[in-house]
Design a protein around this motif. Structure first.
Motif, PDB file in Angstrom:
ATOM      1  N   GLY A 221       0.811  -1.206   0.000  1.00 44.84           N
ATOM      2  CA  GLY A 221       0.000   0.000   0.000  1.00 44.84           C
ATOM      3  C   GLY A 221       0.844   1.255   0.000  1.00 44.84           C
ATOM      4  O   GLY A 221       2.077   1.211  -0.088  1.00 44.84           O
ATOM      5  N   ILE A 222       0.176   2.388   0.120  1.00 44.47           N
ATOM      6  CA  ILE A 222       0.801   3.705   0.137  1.00 44.47           C
ATOM      7  C   ILE A 222       0.614   4.288   1.533  1.00 44.47           C
ATOM      8  O   ILE A 222      -0.492   4.252   2.095  1.00 44.47           O
ATOM      9  CB  ILE A 222       0.166   4.637  -0.913  1.00 44.47           C
ATOM     10  N   TYR A 223       1.701   4.845   2.086  1.00 49.63           N
ATOM     11  CA  TYR A 223       1.691   5.304   3.475  1.00 49.63           C
ATOM     12  C   TYR A 223       2.311   6.688   3.605  1.00 49.63           C
ATOM     13  O   TYR A 223       3.199   7.065   2.838  1.00 49.63           O
ATOM     14  CB  TYR A 223       2.501   4.341   4.356  1.00 49.63           C
ATOM     15  N   GLY A 224       1.875   7.413   4.618  1.00 49.48           N
ATOM     16  CA  GLY A 224       2.520   8.650   5.007  1.00 49.48           C
ATOM     17  C   GLY A 224       3.575   8.332   6.058  1.00 49.48           C
ATOM     18  O   GLY A 224       3.354   7.499   6.939  1.00 49.48           O
ATOM     19  N   ALA A 225       4.732   8.990   5.959  1.00 46.64           N
ATOM     20  CA  ALA A 225       5.842   8.664   6.853  1.00 46.64           C
ATOM     21  C   ALA A 225       6.621   9.897   7.276  1.00 46.64           C
ATOM     22  O   ALA A 225       6.599  10.938   6.608  1.00 46.64           O
ATOM     23  CB  ALA A 225       6.782   7.670   6.173  1.00 46.64           C
ATOM     24  N   CYS A 226       7.306   9.777   8.406  1.00 47.42           N
ATOM     25  CA  CYS A 226       8.326  10.725   8.844  1.00 47.42           C
ATOM     26  C   CYS A 226       9.658  10.000   8.727  1.00 47.42           C
ATOM     27  O   CYS A 226       9.711   8.784   8.899  1.00 47.42           O
ATOM     28  CB  CYS A 226       8.104  11.144  10.294  1.00 47.42           C
ATOM     29  N   LEU A 227      10.722  10.714   8.450  1.00 49.46           N
ATOM     30  CA  LEU A 227      12.009  10.038   8.291  1.00 49.46           C
ATOM     31  C   LEU A 227      13.165  10.957   8.604  1.00 49.46           C
ATOM     32  O   LEU A 227      13.033  12.181   8.644  1.00 49.46           O
ATOM     33  CB  LEU A 227      12.151   9.490   6.872  1.00 49.46           C
ATOM     34  N   GLN A 228      14.320  10.331   8.815  1.00 50.52           N
ATOM     35  CA  GLN A 228      15.582  11.037   9.018  1.00 50.52           C
ATOM     36  C   GLN A 228      16.647  10.344   8.184  1.00 50.52           C
ATOM     37  O   GLN A 228      16.558   9.135   7.935  1.00 50.52           O
ATOM     38  CB  GLN A 228      15.956  11.037  10.497  1.00 50.52           C
TER      39      GLN A 228
END
Length: 319
Positions: A221-228
C-alpha cells in the motif's frame, strides 16, 4: 547505549544490574511497560539497566530452513530500545549450544556475567532447555542466588493481550492500523538507500529505494511517513512510502521506496530511519502511466496537507 553481542565472552564489568529479559520483537506496548519499569528501578538505585534479548528466534533453530517473520531487524530493535533509555543491551546470538542450557545454568550466567540484582520478565516468560522453565522456576532459582524477580502483567487492548505474535498476525492480515495500535508507535524501517530502476524519477517523483531485509513489512500500500537521513537526531523530513510490487510498471519484485517531500539530494548508500505513520490507500494497477502519475501527485498533496497537522518530530520520540 552499550551493545554486547555475546555475554559468554564479554569482558564488560557489570555490577548490580537491573535486567529485562525477552525477545522483544516489535518492542510493543507490553514490552515498553516492562522495560520502562526496569529503567526506572535502575535509575532510582543509580545502577545500570540491561535488556537481555536475542539476535534470532529459537524457532529458527528448532525449525531449520523455515523463515521466521520478524517485526523488526536487530538494528531497528536496538533503535527502539535506546529510545526507552536503556543503558545496555545484550543481543545474544542463539545457537544449539545456548538452547541446551538448563534453567539453573541460565540463571548462573545472569548472576556471574551480569551481576544481576533484579530481573524483570513478562507474564508468558519461559527459559532454559526446551523452554521448560517458567516464572515460578525463575523466582525459585533467583532467590537461591539473592536475585529479585518482578513479573509484569500483560497489557490488554480491545480485550486482546498485546503480543508480538498477535501483531505479526495483524500485519499478515493487512491490518496496519491494528498493528501500530498494538505496537504503540509507528512501524519502524531502517535501511540503506540502494539503486533502483529510477522509474519514479521519470514520472517526476523520485524515490529512495530501501534495501529489503528479513522482516515483515507493512501490507502492500501507500503510506505517510516521517524520516531522518543517516543520523537519527537529524532533521525530521516527510515522505510518501510505497510498499509492494509496483503492478503498473514493474510487477513481481517486492520493494519499499519513499518519495521525500521538498527534497532533492543524492542519498545512495545513506541510511534512512523511517517511521511509517499512516495508511493512505491500497496499492493498485493503473490503466495508464498518466493515471498513475495523477494518483501519485494526489498522494503527495494529501500527505503534504497532513504534514502540517503533525507537530515536527512528534513521531521521532517512541512513546
Amino acid at each position: 547505549m552499550i551493545v554486547i553481542n555475546d555475554i559468554l565472552t564479554s569482558k564488560f564489568n557489570f555490577e548490580d544490574t537491573y535486567v529485562a529479559i525477552g525477545n522483544f520483537d516489535g518492542v510493543h506496548y507490553g514490552h515498553k511497560k516492562l522495560i520502562r519499569e526496569t529503567v526506572k528501578k535502575a535509575k532510582n538505585d543509580n545502577k545500570m539497566s540491561v535488556v537481555f534479548t536475542f539476535e534470532n528466534h529459537p524457532m529458527e533453530i528448532l525449525n531449520k530452513g523455515k523463515k521466521f517473520n520478524y517485526i523488526n531487524t536487530i538494528e531497528e530493535k536496538l533503535y527502539l530500545l535506546e529510545s526507552l533509555g536503556v543503558d545496555c543491551v545484550v543481543s545474544q546470538k542463539l545457537d544449539e549450544n545456548f538452547l541446551e542450557y538448563s534453567p539453573l545454568e541460565f540463571v548462573r550466567i545472569l548472576k556471574n556475567k551480569l551481576k544481576v540484582k533484579e530481573i524483570f520478565v513478562g507474564f508468558n516468560f519461559s527459559f532454559g532447555k526446551g523452554g521448560l522453565g517458567r516464572t515460578s522456576d525463575l523466582k525459585y532459582l533467583a532467590e537461591l542466588h539473592n536475585i529479585s524477580v518482578t513479573e509484569v502483567e500483560p497489557i490488554m487492548i480491545d480485550n486482546e493481550v498485546v503480543s508480538s505474535s498477535l501483531i505479526r498476525k495483524k500485519i499478515l492480515n493487512s491490518d496496519f492500523d491494528g498493528a501500530i495500535k498494538f505496537l504503540g508507535h509507528p512501524m519502524i524501517v531502517i535501511g540503506e538507500v540502494i539503486h533502483g530502476r529510477k522509474i519514479a524519477r521519470k514520472l517526476g517523483f523520485p524515490t529512495a529505494n530501501i534495501e529489503i531485509n528479513n522482516r515483515l513489512y507493512p501490507p502492500y500500500g501507500i503510506y505517510g511517513a516521517c524520516l531522518q537521513i543517516e543520523d537519527k537526531d537529524s532533521e525530521v523530513l516527510y515522505g510518501v512510502v510505497n510498499v509492494g510490487i509496483n503492478p503498473t510498471l514493474k510487477s513481481g519484485e517486492l520493494s519499499l521506496e519513499v518519495h521525500i517531500l521538498d527534497f532533492d539530494r543524492e542519498i545512495y548508500g545513506k541510511k534512512l530511519y523511517i517511521q511509517i505513520v499512516e495508511f493512505m490507500r491500497e496499492e493498485k494497477k493503473f490503466n495508464s502511466v498518466d493515471e498513475l502519475k495523477a494518483t501519485i501527485a494526489a498522494d503527495v498533496e494529501k500527505w503534504r496537507k497532513r504534514k502540517s497537522e503533525i507537530k515536527n518530530g512528534s513521531f521521532v520520540e517512541i512513546r
